[in-house]
Motif scaffolding. Structure first.
Motif, mmCIF file in Angstrom:
data_model
loop_
_atom_site.group_PDB
_atom_site.id
_atom_site.type_symbol
_atom_site.label_atom_id
_atom_site.label_comp_id
_atom_site.label_asym_id
_atom_site.label_seq_id
_atom_site.Cartn_x
_atom_site.Cartn_y
_atom_site.Cartn_z
ATOM 1 N N MET A 528 0.729 -1.170 -0.004
ATOM 2 C CA MET A 528 -0.205 0.073 0.110
ATOM 3 C C MET A 528 0.958 1.087 -0.099
ATOM 4 O O MET A 528 1.085 2.127 1.075
ATOM 5 C CB MET A 528 -0.948 -0.071 1.194
ATOM 6 C CG MET A 528 -1.875 -1.139 1.344
ATOM 7 S SD MET A 528 -2.665 -1.321 2.711
ATOM 8 C CE MET A 528 -1.400 -1.717 4.163
ATOM 9 N N PRO A 529 1.608 1.714 -1.082
ATOM 10 C CA PRO A 529 2.543 2.523 -0.998
ATOM 11 C C PRO A 529 2.279 4.015 -0.984
ATOM 12 O O PRO A 529 2.775 4.916 -0.861
ATOM 13 C CB PRO A 529 3.257 2.031 -2.277
ATOM 14 C CG PRO A 529 2.376 1.778 -3.360
ATOM 15 C CD PRO A 529 1.449 0.709 -2.065
ATOM 16 N N ASP A 530 0.974 4.254 -1.545
ATOM 17 C CA ASP A 530 0.436 5.459 -1.428
ATOM 18 C C ASP A 530 0.559 6.149 -0.193
ATOM 19 O O ASP A 530 0.289 5.917 0.746
ATOM 20 C CB ASP A 530 -1.078 5.644 -1.870
ATOM 21 C CG ASP A 530 -1.281 6.939 -2.324
ATOM 22 O OD1 ASP A 530 -1.060 7.867 -1.739
ATOM 23 O OD2 ASP A 530 -2.476 7.071 -3.203
ATOM 24 N N PRO A 531 1.407 7.492 -0.025
ATOM 25 C CA PRO A 531 1.618 8.324 1.072
ATOM 26 C C PRO A 531 0.469 8.310 1.804
ATOM 27 O O PRO A 531 0.334 8.399 3.212
ATOM 28 C CB PRO A 531 2.126 9.480 0.625
ATOM 29 C CG PRO A 531 2.833 9.123 -0.661
ATOM 30 C CD PRO A 531 1.959 8.125 -1.316
ATOM 31 N N LYS A 532 -0.792 8.716 1.185
ATOM 32 C CA LYS A 532 -2.093 8.893 2.115
ATOM 33 C C LYS A 532 -2.471 7.675 2.821
ATOM 34 O O LYS A 532 -3.544 7.820 3.571
ATOM 35 C CB LYS A 532 -3.028 9.217 1.256
ATOM 36 C CG LYS A 532 -3.633 8.342 0.085
ATOM 37 C CD LYS A 532 -4.384 8.929 -0.830
ATOM 38 C CE LYS A 532 -5.288 7.920 -1.686
ATOM 39 N NZ LYS A 532 -6.412 8.411 -2.672
ATOM 40 N N LEU A 533 -1.946 6.481 2.603
ATOM 41 C CA LEU A 533 -2.323 5.432 3.361
ATOM 42 C C LEU A 533 -1.564 5.052 4.626
ATOM 43 O O LEU A 533 -1.518 3.893 5.074
ATOM 44 C CB LEU A 533 -2.273 4.130 2.553
ATOM 45 C CG LEU A 533 -3.220 4.205 1.184
ATOM 46 C CD1 LEU A 533 -3.293 3.065 0.009
ATOM 47 C CD2 LEU A 533 -4.762 4.298 1.682
ATOM 48 N N ALA A 534 -1.144 6.166 5.411
ATOM 49 C CA ALA A 534 -0.502 5.909 6.415
ATOM 50 C C ALA A 534 -1.094 5.123 7.453
ATOM 51 O O ALA A 534 -0.570 4.258 8.140
ATOM 52 C CB ALA A 534 0.203 6.916 6.907
ATOM 53 N N LEU A 535 -2.474 5.364 7.647
ATOM 54 C CA LEU A 535 -3.189 4.800 8.758
ATOM 55 C C LEU A 535 -3.070 3.192 8.623
ATOM 56 O O LEU A 535 -3.316 2.449 9.498
ATOM 57 C CB LEU A 535 -4.361 5.223 8.854
ATOM 58 C CG LEU A 535 -5.367 4.818 10.040
ATOM 59 C CD1 LEU A 535 -4.785 4.559 11.542
ATOM 60 C CD2 LEU A 535 -6.633 5.442 10.056
ATOM 61 N N ALA A 536 -3.556 2.932 7.260
ATOM 62 C CA ALA A 536 -3.931 1.499 6.844
ATOM 63 C C ALA A 536 -2.323 0.750 7.038
ATOM 64 O O ALA A 536 -2.372 -0.306 7.598
ATOM 65 C CB ALA A 536 -4.086 1.347 5.279
#
Length: 801
Positions: A528-536
């Motif tokens: 899940m490399p997208d920076p916005k997926l930090a919580l995931a």
């Protein structure tokens, strides 16, 4: 657990790696280092600008966009019309007039917003040559000369680092043409040659000298150079180039290359191609027409492999929507390679299936295979067809046949090719499925290949005549480096926070058999490399660590109060009451309390993300897993031998993916309704992924489980098939795993799936399982290649110079 043999040097960032062969790979931090290392990524924004880059890529993958090219139009304007015994005149005077009319106020030609300054110089020089050839537009020529005199003085490596090799050679060739025509490009105040001009000429001279050594220049010349044949005039067999002429009469769909070809051969078919373009585009021509679907899809593939496709998700989806609609109508409304071209059809099929469109292989591949096209494909076509066949659903015999045929062909290519880039691409393809690869890992690999590539060599992507692809390649690779470095800095910060969590809550609570933090976070980051997926990523990592720790507790029951202590642990979690384990030993009591506390924190985060209380549901997932942990422990304690179905039913839950995937899905940024989770398609996919995980784990840990007197699906399968040898039983389980993978794809890539979060998280899990267990148990032993990838991914930046 990941075990790394040697201790690396201290990395330049805030992270330090502490390696211990007996306890696996741990991560600690240099808390004195307070800031992340900064790099020159901002140079890309200064030199190119993200908006300009994004616009260029969006235009390239559009089926309808054809911007006018001053460079190509000027080449068309140079074509003479031959009259016996009379002076030459332009064959396309309207193109020459277009050049005269479209000079910009500063004296240049080209786009209003060129992607870089070199493109402007490139177009301006081409237009000056066209005007000077016909001795017209004297004022325009003077303004253009003055513009280049001022600009070329400052042209250096910085401006050329985003320019393809072929374009450099073509520019150097135009410099020679300009000199012969008497154009003055040097500053009047200086009599010495411009350094950039001399460097480019020297570069072209070396290229031409090397090409002269080839027995067959056209066959052996790298396509990144041959795509710009106007720069290679002295060494090319122009009649031989005609053998590569496209059906529409063009040379590589390039008006400039076609114009150059006409001036050497007077080819009527090529002339008809340009005549049609001049009429279609009102006296001018685009840089490439048509843009073949195969080239557009290659650019999309390139974006994906470089892990920057998320910046163009809307445009990619728009393109695929069009292709899907047209495939349903059994035709393509695009001036392109014919629809029966099997290589293009394989690319379309693979792209549509990966993006969950409802497609069948027969629609795209049956005609080409039936007509024997598969036997005419080169290496690139075989690779495309092979990759399409990897996305096989159960019962798709055509893809099964395709996979077998292309496998044999690629093995033959591997044994005969002398091209190192092609050899590496084929080796990678045959080693492991492309669809199972993580894009961040792939991006490292392909950036390395581009960086090591010179004009004499090519990457897989460069084995095409598309000058559009070659023009974009340096820009896409440069931006991929920026993206990688910025994401790496984000992952380092996240890993630092997670390591602190691990230190504060777990590391001193239990003498771990495995150290799961780094491999867990690695899987979350690359999946899940997208920076916005930090919580995931955080939820994924913490869930993975907790599952591993509790699994180890149940595996070591004899060390911690025996089976009775585990029963009390289960009862405590079942009632969510920590007092039940008050009489137990330290590890059982500590971990039961710790698990409830941490799970409640995760429940709170997931509930806040979804806007409703999910605590009862999310607790029940853990309660189910602990119940099956206990079932397996009781089997081992009593010596009970379950059936294969009984073992899989229990083992698929005890493998512990539920507390990882389900919690992550709720924190992915998408609203997940209760109805989604009750959907049969979702439940089937969840069960298939769990079973896949159990089987691939057992294939790699069977020997160790047997030594520990634990059940394994391999031993159960051997017991139920007593006539099979150990090797045959192992192969049988491998076939079961292969079939499961096909079923997983048919679920997760099905158009009925409306939840992107469900699809993405489960695909990330499938890929992480493949990464960790394909060759060895990656949680305990790590392949040399994976060790290098881990080191590179977390600790080594790309140079953006």
């Amino acid at each position: 657990m990941l075990a790394v043999a040697e201790v690396p040097e201290r990395p330049p960032g805030p992270l330090l790696m502490r390696l211990n062969s007996s306890r696996g790979l741990n991560v600690v931090f240099d808390h004195d280092h307070t800031s992340l290392q900064q790099g020159p990524e901002d140079d890309f924004e200064e030199d190119i600008g993200f908006e300009n880059f994004q616009r260029a890529v969006k235009d390239a993958i559009s089926l309808a966009n054809y911007d006018i090219s001053a460079y190509d139009t000027a080449w068309v304007a140079r074509i003479p019309k031959v009259f016996a015994g009379e002076n030459l005149v332009p064959h396309f005077p309207e193109a020459l007039q277009w050049v005269e009319r479209n000079q910009k106020d500063d004296g240049s030609w080209g786009e209003l917003q060129p992607i870089n300054k070199f493109d402007e110089y490139f177009s301006t020089l081409s237009c000056l040559i066209a005007l000077k050839t016909w001795n017209v537009g004297h004022e325009s020529v003077a303004k253009g000369e003055q513009y280049l005199q001022e600009k070329l003085v400052t042209l250096g490596d910085k401006e050329l680092k985003y320019v393809s090799h072929g374009a450099k050679v073509a520019f150097a060739a135009m410099l020679e043409d300009a000199e012969k025509l008497g154009l003055s490009l040097s500053s009047p105040s200086s009599s010495s040659p411009l350094p950039c001009v001399e460097n480019l000429r020297s570069y072209r001279t070396k290229v031409l000298e090397r090409l002269k050594t080839f027995a067959d220049v056209i066959a052996d010349c790298p396509k990144k150079l041959l795509s710009f044949p106007e720069g290679l005039e002295p060494v090319l067999d122009w009649e031989g180039i005609g053998d590569l002429q496209f059906e529409d009469g063009s040379i590589f769909s390039s008006p400039a290359a076609t114009a150059c070809f006409i001036m050497r051969t007077k080819d009527s078919k090529a002339m008809n191609y340009l005549t049609s373009l001049i009429g279609r585009f009102n006296d001018a021509v685009p840089c490439m027409y048509p843009t073949p679907l195969s080239e557009i899809l290659s650019i999309v593939d390139h974006l994906e492999r470089l892990n920057i496709d998320r910046y163009f998700s809307a445009e990619i989806r728009e393109l695929l929507d069009i292709l899907h609609r047209q495939s349903e109508l059994h035709g393509y409304d695009h001036d392109d390679l014919p629809s029966e071209d099997i290589e293009t059809q394989a690319m379309i099929f693979r792209a549509l299936r990966e993006y969950q469109y409802d497609v069948t292989p027969e629609t795209f591949l049956l005609e080409g295979i039936s007509s024997g096209q598969i036997g005419e494909l080169g290496a690139r076509g075989m690779l495309q067809l092979y990759r399409a066949s990897e996305l096989i659903f159960p019962g798709e015999l055509l893809l099964d046949y395709t996979r077998n045929v292309t496998t044999v062909s690629l093995r033959n290519i591997l044994n005969t090719t002398t091209d190192p880039a092609l050899k590496k691409e084929v080796e990678d393809a045959l080693h492991s499925p492309h669809f199972m690869q993580f894009r961040p890992f792939e991006s490292m690999k392909y950036i390395d290949r581009f960086d090591s590539s010179v004009e004499a060599n090519e990457t897989y992507f460069e084995m095409t005549f598309s000058r559009l692809m070659h023009k974009l390649n340096p820009l896409m690779v440069a931006f991929a480096k920026v993206n990688f470095n910025k994401c790496q800095a984000i992952y380092q910060e996240e890993l630092q926070a997670l390591t602190k969590w691990d230190d504060d809550h777990l590391r001193n609570a239990y003498n771990f058999q495995r150290q799961p933090l780094l491999p867990a976070f690695l899987a979350g980051a690359v999946g899940m490399p997208d920076p916005k997926l930090a919580l995931a990523r955080s939820v994924w990592t913490r869930g993975s660590v907790l599952v591993t720790v509790i699994d180890d507790l149940f595996d070591e029951a004899t060390l911690h109060d025996g089976i009775q202590g585990l029963r009390l642990f289960h009862e405590s979690i079942k009632r969510w009451d920590p007092s039940i384990v008050d009489s137990c030993c330290g590890p059982v009591k500590t971990l039961a309390r710790l698990l409830m506390s941490e799970v409640d924190c995760l429940c709170k985060e997931a509930s806040e993300a979804q806007g409703r209380d999910l605590t009862p549901f999310l607790r029940s997932i853990w309660q189910d897993v602990i119940a099956e942990f206990l079932t397996e422990a009781e089997w081992n304690d009593s010596g009970y031998q379950p059936s294969s179905e009984e073992y899989l039913r229990t083992g698929s839950i005890s493998f512990g993916l539920g507390p990882i995937t389900l919690y992550t899905i709720f924190c992915y940024g998408e609203h997940i309704s209760d109805e989604m989770l009750d959907n049969n398609d979702y439940l089937d996919a969840f069960d298939l992924v769990n079973r896949y995980g159990r089987l691939i784990n057992d294939l790699r840990t069977h020997s160790r489980e047997v030594l520990g007197m634990h059940n394994s699906f391999i031993s159960v399968y051997e017991r139920e098939h007593p006539k099979l040898s150990k090797q045959e039983a192992y192969a049988g389980v491998q076939n079961l795993l292969k079939g499961l993978a096909s079923k997983v794809f048919s679920q997760l890539l099905n158009s009925r799936y409306t939840s992107q979060a469900v699809r993405d998280v489960h695909l990330a899990m499938i890929r992480s399982l493949y990464l960790m267990y394909y060759e060895v148990d990656g949680y305990r032993f790590t392949s040399h290649e994976l060790k290098k990838q881990i080191q590179r991914f977390f600790y080594k930046r790309f140079s953006c110079e």
